[in-house]
Motif scaffolding. Structure first.
Motif, PDB file in Angstrom:
ATOM      1  N   CYS A  26       0.831  -1.211   0.000  1.00 50.06           N
ATOM      2  CA  CYS A  26       0.000   0.000   0.000  1.00 50.06           C
ATOM      3  C   CYS A  26       0.862   1.256   0.000  1.00 50.06           C
ATOM      4  N   SER A  27       1.924   1.240   0.799  1.00 51.80           N
ATOM      5  CA  SER A  27       2.808   2.401   0.875  1.00 51.80           C
ATOM      6  C   SER A  27       3.532   2.644  -0.447  1.00 51.80           C
ATOM      7  N   GLU A  28       4.061   1.577  -1.030  1.00 54.56           N
ATOM      8  CA  GLU A  28       4.845   1.715  -2.259  1.00 54.56           C
ATOM      9  C   GLU A  28       3.987   2.111  -3.458  1.00 54.56           C
ATOM     10  N   PHE A  29       2.738   1.671  -3.481  1.00 55.11           N
ATOM     11  CA  PHE A  29       1.859   1.962  -4.618  1.00 55.11           C
ATOM     12  C   PHE A  29       0.822   3.048  -4.293  1.00 55.11           C
ATOM     13  N   ASP A  30       0.974   3.691  -3.143  1.00 51.35           N
ATOM     14  CA  ASP A  30       0.091   4.789  -2.746  1.00 51.35           C
ATOM     15  C   ASP A  30      -1.373   4.346  -2.736  1.00 51.35           C
ATOM     16  N   LEU A  31      -1.644   3.243  -2.042  1.00 52.51           N
ATOM     17  CA  LEU A  31      -2.990   2.696  -1.939  1.00 52.51           C
ATOM     18  C   LEU A  31      -3.516   2.882  -0.521  1.00 52.51           C
ATOM     19  N   PRO A  32      -4.824   3.024  -0.360  1.00 56.48           N
ATOM     20  CA  PRO A  32      -5.390   3.097   0.994  1.00 56.48           C
ATOM     21  C   PRO A  32      -5.296   1.740   1.675  1.00 56.48           C
ATOM     22  N   LEU A  33      -5.240   1.741   2.998  1.00 58.87           N
ATOM     23  CA  LEU A  33      -5.229   0.472   3.715  1.00 58.87           C
ATOM     24  C   LEU A  33      -6.556  -0.246   3.493  1.00 58.87           C
ATOM     25  N   PRO A  34      -6.521  -1.507   3.123  1.00 55.79           N
ATOM     26  CA  PRO A  34      -7.760  -2.228   2.811  1.00 55.79           C
ATOM     27  C   PRO A  34      -8.538  -2.590   4.067  1.00 55.79           C
ATOM     28  N   THR A  35      -9.837  -2.733   3.901  1.00 55.54           N
ATOM     29  CA  THR A  35     -10.703  -3.138   5.010  1.00 55.54           C
ATOM     30  C   THR A  35     -11.532  -4.368   4.662  1.00 55.54           C
ATOM     31  N   HIS A  36     -11.535  -4.782   3.407  1.00 55.40           N
ATOM     32  CA  HIS A  36     -12.392  -5.887   2.969  1.00 55.40           C
ATOM     33  C   HIS A  36     -11.576  -7.123   2.615  1.00 55.40           C
ATOM     34  N   SER A  37     -12.173  -8.270   2.832  1.00 54.72           N
ATOM     35  CA  SER A  37     -11.531  -9.531   2.449  1.00 54.72           C
ATOM     36  C   SER A  37     -11.664  -9.752   0.949  1.00 54.72           C
ATOM     37  N   VAL A  38     -10.806 -10.602   0.419  1.00 56.56           N
ATOM     38  CA  VAL A  38     -10.827 -10.970  -0.998  1.00 56.56           C
ATOM     39  C   VAL A  38     -11.413 -12.379  -1.107  1.00 56.56           C
ATOM     40  N   PRO A  39     -12.397 -12.605  -1.999  1.00 58.73           N
ATOM     41  CA  PRO A  39     -12.969 -13.944  -2.157  1.00 58.73           C
ATOM     42  C   PRO A  39     -11.897 -14.982  -2.490  1.00 58.73           C
ATOM     43  N   ILE A  40     -12.047 -16.176  -1.924  1.00 58.07           N
ATOM     44  CA  ILE A  40     -11.066 -17.245  -2.100  1.00 58.07           C
ATOM     45  C   ILE A  40     -11.636 -18.317  -3.023  1.00 58.07           C
ATOM     46  N   TYR A  41     -10.792 -18.758  -3.931  1.00 55.86           N
ATOM     47  CA  TYR A  41     -11.152 -19.775  -4.931  1.00 55.86           C
ATOM     48  C   TYR A  41     -10.364 -21.050  -4.655  1.00 55.86           C
ATOM     49  N   CYS A  42     -11.060 -22.162  -4.518  1.00 46.94           N
ATOM     50  CA  CYS A  42     -10.417 -23.463  -4.284  1.00 46.94           C
ATOM     51  C   CYS A  42     -10.453 -24.313  -5.548  1.00 46.94           C
ATOM     52  N   GLN A  43      -9.430 -25.173  -5.683  1.00 44.73           N
ATOM     53  CA  GLN A  43      -9.386 -26.086  -6.827  1.00 44.73           C
ATOM     54  C   GLN A  43      -9.414 -27.533  -6.348  1.00 44.73           C
ATOM     55  N   SER A  44     -10.067 -28.370  -7.151  1.00 35.96           N
ATOM     56  CA  SER A  44     -10.406 -29.718  -6.712  1.00 35.96           C
ATOM     57  C   SER A  44      -9.356 -30.771  -7.020  1.00 35.96           C
ATOM     58  N   GLY A  45      -8.567 -30.559  -8.084  1.00 37.20           N
ATOM     59  CA  GLY A  45      -7.753 -31.669  -8.556  1.00 37.20           C
ATOM     60  C   GLY A  45      -8.648 -32.766  -9.090  1.00 37.20           C
TER      61      GLY A  45
END
Length: 425
Positions: free
Chosen positions: A154-173
């Motif tokens: 965030c500091s290096e790319f001048d981004l705000p600190l995040p507050t939300h989670s990112v959806p997670i994707y699982c793979q089955s094999g």
């Protein structure tokens, strides 16, 4: 300088390197191995245990921070770097990268990456090497500046600190049915991958695949809690093009048919076809996307093969040649470029999926979480491995720990501002 020594340690990836060309050409699966001659240069057999190489940076206070190098499962396919060779990468790291690391300010992340990853003999360093070293540098900067890795991004790319989670994707094999049940019981956001990588799994005219898609939707309704609505995401490894043909209209028609069979779900189709080159992939994917959008379909195209580097990702995003771009972290190289890739996708209003490979490690997966959350990607892969439990635990727990720290930071900042206002009054 803060880095005073470098350590190298051989390791294992969490799955196997597979010869995609041989599998696509009909290599027979016998138990867990594939029988048949390899086709991709570097492979001596079709399935090879994944190897990795850890690089440790010994800092001035004797803290050691690590990053892991490895290739992706289908190395050497679709324009990717060749199969990972520990000895070759180790020698190059020792001879070229170590002297550069000893001469950088590790607290300045992007600056350090730029200096360490300068071309060698007019060639870019191997992407696996960039990936592992950039993780170690990110951990070094976080330690030196008393921040999380996400805060460094965030500091290096001048981004705000995040507050939300990112959806997670699982793979089955290949353990598709059992792993789908696990994903549903754990309320995974995006599922199941499916590993549709052969004619047997895709079926004549895609019938076997369509039946599996319908089964996943039915199973979700049966086992999921009320209101559970995951995104259905299937990687078909180019088999729509292989079986249906390469006409964009035909591919779009088939995808619409699949989407219509699971009403109420968003359907992601990854790698529907291989058009033979990056430019051809861009042109034809853009046409498929346009057709699906014009029809108002609930299906989305996800690009994987032939979209490897940051430059490739920019081309696909600017051409709107996908609804969602998989940023395959070891193929992108420096994890700083993964952050850049997410931001490029966002600037072009294209979805950003921070992916990677089952062949990765716990360390690379955790670093990916910090970049995904910092940039607020649209989804991220549960990795490493081809099971559900391990990768979902590693990625999900790291995300939750990170958000707990960031929430505390935000609370501290609010309190600090309130005290400043009170003192001013």
């Amino acid at each position: 300088m803060q880095i005073k020594d470098i350590l190298l340690a051989p390791g294992n990836g969490a799955f196997f390197y597979d010869d995609q060309d041989a599998i696509r050409s009909g290599a027979i699966q016998d138990g867990f191995i594939y029988v048949g001659a390899p086709k991709t240069p570097g492979f001596t057999v079709v399935r090879v245990p994944a190897s990795s190489l850890s690089v440790g940076l010994v800092l001035a206070d004797d803290k050691v921070v690590w990053g892991d190098m490895m290739s992706v499962q289908y190395s050497g396919a679709g324009g990717r770097d060749p199969l990972f060779d520990i000895k070759e990468i180790s020698d190059l790291t020792s001879q070229v990268v170590v002297p550069r690391l000893l001469d950088v300010d590790a607290s300045l992340y992007l600056d350090a990456c730029a200096k360490v990853f300068e071309p060698f003999q007019h060639e870019r360093l191997p992407l696996a090497l960039e990936y592992g070293v950039s993780q170690a540098l990110l951990r070094a900067a976080a330690h030196l500046r008393r921040m999380t890795m996400a805060e460094i991004i965030c500091s290096e790319f001048d981004l705000p600190l995040p507050t939300h989670s990112v959806p997670i994707y699982c793979q089955s094999g290949d353990a598709r049915e059992i792993n789908v049940d696990k994903m549903i019981l754990k309320a995974v956001d995006v599922l199941p991958h499916g590993l549709i990588n052969s004619r047997q799994k895709f079926g004549t005219d895609g019938q076997t695949f369509m039946e599996f898609v319908r089964w996943v939707s039915m199973r979700t309704r049966e086992l999921g809690h009320p209101g559970y609505q995951p995104v259905l995401h299937f990687d078909v490894y180019g088999w729509i093009g292989q079986e249906i043909g390469l006409a964009p209209q035909s591919i779009a028609d088939f995808i619409c048919k699949v989407a219509e069979s699971v009403p109420g779900f968003t359907l992601n189709i990854e790698f529907p076809a291989d058009f033979g080159s990056t430019q051809a992939q861009i042109e034809n994917y853009a046409e498929i996307v346009s057709i699906l959008d014009a029809r108002g379909s609930n299906a989305r195209i996800v690009v994987d093969e032939r979209c490897n580097t940051l430059g490739d990702i920019r081309l696909f995003a600017e051409a709107k040649a996908a609804h969602l771009v998989q940023i395959k972290t070891p193929d992108v190289g420096s994890i700083a470029d993964t952050a850049r890739a997410v931001l490029i996708c966002k600037a072009n209003k294209v979805g950003a999926y921070v992916g990677g490979s089952c062949t990765e490690t716990d360390l690379s997966a955790q670093a990916s979480v910090h970049v995904s959350v910092a940039t607020q990607a649209d989804m991220m892969l549960a990795k490493p491995g081809m099971g559900v439990d391990e990768g979902f635990s590693i990625v999900g727990n790291e995300q939750n720990r990170l958000l707990a720290i960031l929430n505390r930071r935000a609370t501290e900042n609010v309190g600090r501002k309130a005290r400043c206002v009170t003192n001013a009054e």
